[in-house]
Design a protein around this motif. Structure first.
Motif, PDB file in Angstrom:
ATOM      1  N   LEU A 478      12.121  -8.310 -16.772  1.00 52.30           N
ATOM      2  CA  LEU A 478      11.078  -8.204 -15.746  1.00 52.30           C
ATOM      3  C   LEU A 478      10.996  -9.492 -14.948  1.00 52.30           C
ATOM      4  CD1 LEU A 478       8.179  -6.333 -17.622  1.00 52.30           C
ATOM      5  CD2 LEU A 478      10.033  -5.384 -16.252  1.00 52.30           C
ATOM      6  N   SER A 479      12.129 -10.097 -14.726  1.00 54.96           N
ATOM      7  CA  SER A 479      12.175 -11.340 -13.966  1.00 54.96           C
ATOM      8  C   SER A 479      11.583 -11.130 -12.574  1.00 54.96           C
ATOM      9  CB  SER A 479      13.629 -11.811 -13.843  1.00 54.96           C
ATOM     10  OG  SER A 479      13.707 -12.962 -13.042  1.00 54.96           O
ATOM     11  N   GLY A 480      10.659 -12.010 -12.213  1.00 54.29           N
ATOM     12  CA  GLY A 480      10.022 -11.911 -10.909  1.00 54.29           C
ATOM     13  C   GLY A 480       8.765 -11.075 -10.895  1.00 54.29           C
ATOM     14  N   MET A 481       8.493 -10.344 -11.973  1.00 55.61           N
ATOM     15  CA  MET A 481       7.269  -9.543 -12.045  1.00 55.61           C
ATOM     16  C   MET A 481       6.225 -10.290 -12.883  1.00 55.61           C
ATOM     17  SD  MET A 481       6.549  -5.745 -13.701  1.00 55.61           S
ATOM     18  CE  MET A 481       7.350  -4.842 -12.390  1.00 55.61           C
ATOM     19  N   GLU A 482       5.063 -10.466 -12.327  1.00 58.32           N
ATOM     20  CA  GLU A 482       3.991 -11.129 -13.062  1.00 58.32           C
ATOM     21  C   GLU A 482       3.302 -10.108 -13.964  1.00 58.32           C
ATOM     22  OE1 GLU A 482      -0.053 -13.819 -12.313  1.00 58.32           O
ATOM     23  OE2 GLU A 482       1.196 -13.162 -10.614  1.00 58.32           O
ATOM     24  N   VAL A 483       3.277 -10.393 -15.248  1.00 62.24           N
ATOM     25  CA  VAL A 483       2.672  -9.477 -16.210  1.00 62.24           C
ATOM     26  C   VAL A 483       1.678 -10.229 -17.088  1.00 62.24           C
ATOM     27  CG1 VAL A 483       4.658  -7.919 -16.287  1.00 62.24           C
ATOM     28  CG2 VAL A 483       4.510  -9.811 -17.907  1.00 62.24           C
ATOM     29  N   THR A 484       0.753  -9.477 -17.642  1.00 62.61           N
ATOM     30  CA  THR A 484      -0.210  -9.998 -18.610  1.00 62.61           C
ATOM     31  C   THR A 484       0.038  -9.289 -19.929  1.00 62.61           C
ATOM     32  OG1 THR A 484      -1.847 -10.404 -16.881  1.00 62.61           O
ATOM     33  CG2 THR A 484      -2.654 -10.293 -19.151  1.00 62.61           C
TER      34      THR A 484
END
Length: 647
Positions: A478-484
């Motif tokens: 998920l490189s580039g995707m901001e996740v929590t």
């Protein structure tokens, strides 16, 4: 008995046309006269005419005073017209007949009374605030045409104009005959043993028929005996039923007697439709003109037979168009294979992710009755299609109210028993949130997030190089995707074994000789990755493990296979072993997290999840499952946190 070999299936549309041509609906379905008060849902057999006008007299439409309009024309603000009670006006209430010689009503709030004198400062036109005779309905007018389904609103109109009795088509009556040596009558509250199943299809089909407005009667199960089945069908044909349905026995097995029985009493018109599920459906016409239906024994197949064949035929018999379902366009969360030449009915869980609807294809098994409970929609893959790729848009026929889709949270990823607790507590909220989850493994969940096909993913991916969970995989996939990342629980994984651990298993090293029958999880599942890690540490080639290529998609599926002796062991959570009274050989503690794209963090559905998992009620129920720790439950995780100290 010889087997029923049916080699040529036909499209559903052709099957319906063939049966309609073989039925005499005028002879089969009669007309009856019933009270209008009981007519809701029934179909008019002829036009309904008004006996009386509505209203039947000129009536006041407002509370106020009845006046002669011409006597108010001079009224102006500051220069009122004054009328004397009994001479120039009469008090009236809404619905009162208009007194003779009066033709208008002044609303009471526009009247200033001075004793017996009414002052009016604005003129009124003739018949102002008056309901005139026949304003709504005039006697002899047609109220309803023939072949119209009578609604609740129609009932009020019928009674108001004196149409106290109406001619309607008979309500379609169906007799359902469940069959099979293995089925047990649910009315006896049986406990099924090996080779036995509780008979439920008949009531499922009856409930469907009742939803459609048909009468349905179910008889006790009939064994796989040709004479017993023939007698049951004979009694059905001699009853007042318009349609006689046998359930099961319509396929090509040596004990499938539905076709032979149908031929005994009439003509088989259809055996096999080009649809999956539902392929073995049977349709015929008895010598007396009644419709004969042979529904397949698997529940999903039986439902397809009822919904796609019996329902449109019953509607045709009563001269109405089948009701159409509301549809939405939805993107498939994962690829779906299908068989060329067959219309494939796929049940879906559907929710909104961002600005679009996303559909999770549910299990395809014709016997998977739980998919009908979980499904919110169904789609048809065309006969010419060789499956549909993930992301493809399909037309989803809704089985629920469209508003439910906006309250559905799409979760894709690893299976865990705590998700059931989360789903239950989310549904108890107001407004309720429905959790639609697809168990495709932790890696499958990350891919779904990457494709914007889910708002939530369950993951427990262990990285030996960093001794951390999930974050190394998030950085890669998920490189580039901001996740929590939010922890749901710390759980205990181990080998689930039969009660008493009869093989004396102590760890994965006991699987090296290939004598123990192992049951694996699917590729991409975090549990499988964990198992492979422990095999590597023990220096065991996966090819040496008996059953390594046998896969299941949930911990409970692994546990039930061990409970029934289909496997000796499988890696899973302690809670699954406890639920089925199995033994458990501890192997590892691991962190099970929920991964959320940060862009969706403020969505009300995600906020509801956070509220639930941080609540004490959820933590208490998780702890009650056994094999879980809730020290970090609800906390936001950071890279490098690993696991809390052991309990």
């Amino acid at each position: 008995m010889r087997r029923n070999i049916y080699l040529r299936t036909i499209p559903i549309e052709e099957a319906l046309s063939r049966v309609m041509a073989g039925l005499d609906r005028k002879k089969l379905v009669g007309v009856e006269r019933i009270g209008a008060e009981r007519s809701a849902g029934r179909i008019t057999a002829e036009p309904v005419m008004a006996l009386y006008s509505s209203p039947t007299y000129h009536s006041a439409a407002m509370d106020g005073i009845a006046v002669r309009a011409v006597e108010t024309f001079a009224a102006r603000e500051g220069s009122p017209v004054r009328l004397v009670a009994g001479e120039g006006f009469v008090f009236v209430n809404t619905g009162h007949p208009m007194p003779a010689s009066y033709d208008a009503v002044v609303m009471i709030e526009n009247v200033v009374m001075d004793g017996e004198v009414a002052a009016i400062e604005a003129p009124v036109a003739p018949f102002a605030h008056v309901r005139r005779i026949g304003e709504d309905i005039v006697a002899t007018e047609m109220i309803l045409p023939g072949h119209r389904r009578i609604s609740a609103y129609d009932v009020g109109a019928l009674l108001s104009c004196g149409a106290y009795d109406v001619s309607v088509y008979e309500r379609i009556r169906i007799r359902v005959i469940p069959t099979g040596d293995e089925v047990m009558d649910f009315t006896a509250r049986p406990a099924p043993g090996p080779g036995q199943v509780v008979e439920s299809n008949s009531m499922l089909l009856c409930a469907l028929a009742q939803e459609w407005g048909f009468d349905c009667h179910r008889v006790p199960p009939i064994p796989d005996d040709p004479e017993a089945l023939a007698q049951a069908v004979k009694e059905g044909l001699e009853s007042d039923a318009h349609i006689v349905v046998t359930v099961a026995g319509s396929s090509a097995g040596s004990k499938d007697f539905a076709r032979a029985t149908m031929e005994r009493f009439g003509e088989v018109l259809v055996h096999g439709v080009a649809a999956m599920p539902g392929k073995p459906s049977l349709l015929g016409v008895a010598e007396g003109g009644k419709l004969l239906v042979g529904a397949p024994g698997y529940p999903v197949s039986a439902v397809v037979c009822f919904e796609r064949l019996l329902y449109p035929l019953a509607c045709w018999l009563t001269r109405i168009e089948p009701r159409s379902r509301q549809t939405v366009t939805a993107a498939l969360a994962r690829s779906v294979p299908s068989r060329i030449g067959m219309v494939d009915f796929v049940r879906l869980a559907v929710g909104r992710v961002g600005s679009r609807h996303v559909a999770l294809p549910l299990s395809r098994g014709a016997g998977s009755i739980s998919t009908m409970t979980k499904a919110q929609a169904v789609t048809q893959l065309p006969a010419a299609a060789e499956g549909m790729e993930a992301g493809a848009e399909v037309t989803a026929e809704l089985l629920v109210d469209a508003g439910e889709l906006d309250r559905t949270l799409v979760c894709v990823g690893s299976h865990d028993n705590t998700l059931d607790l989360l789903a239950d507590l989310l549904m108890r909220r107001l407004p309720s949130i429905r959790l639609a989850s697809s168990h495709v493994g932790s890696m499958g969940g990350l891919i779904a997030l990457r494709n914007d096909a889910a708002m939530l993913a369950g993951a427990h991916l262990f990285d030996p190089a960093t001794n951390d969970y999930n974050f190394p995989f998030l950085a890669k996939y998920l490189s580039g995707m901001e996740v929590t990342v939010i922890n749901l629980a710390i759980r205990h994984q181990g080998l689930i074994v039969a009660p008493g651990n009869p093989l004396g298993l102590a760890g994965v090293s006991d699987l090296a000789d290939g004598k123990v029958r192992y049951l694996n999880r699917q590729r991409g599942a975090g549990t499988r990755i964990l198992f492979d890690y422990h095999l590597s540490r023990a220096g065991i080639d996966p090819a040496r493990v008996s059953g390594y290529d046998r896969e299941e998609h949930t911990h409970m599926a692994v546990a039930v296979n061990i409970r029934t002796g289909a496997a000796d062991c499988g890696l899973g959570v302690f809670a699954a072993a406890k639920a089925l009274d199995l033994d458990f050989v501890p192997l590892a503690r691991e962190r099970y997290d929920l991964v959320v794209p940060t862009a969706y963090l403020d969505d009300p559905k995600i906020q509801a999840v956070l509220e639930v998992v941080r609540g004490e009620a959820f933590k208490a129920r998780v702890a009650g499952l056994g094999g879980y720790e809730t020290l970090w439950t609800g906390q936001v995780m950071q890279p490098g946190m690993g696991l809390p100290d052991g309990m």
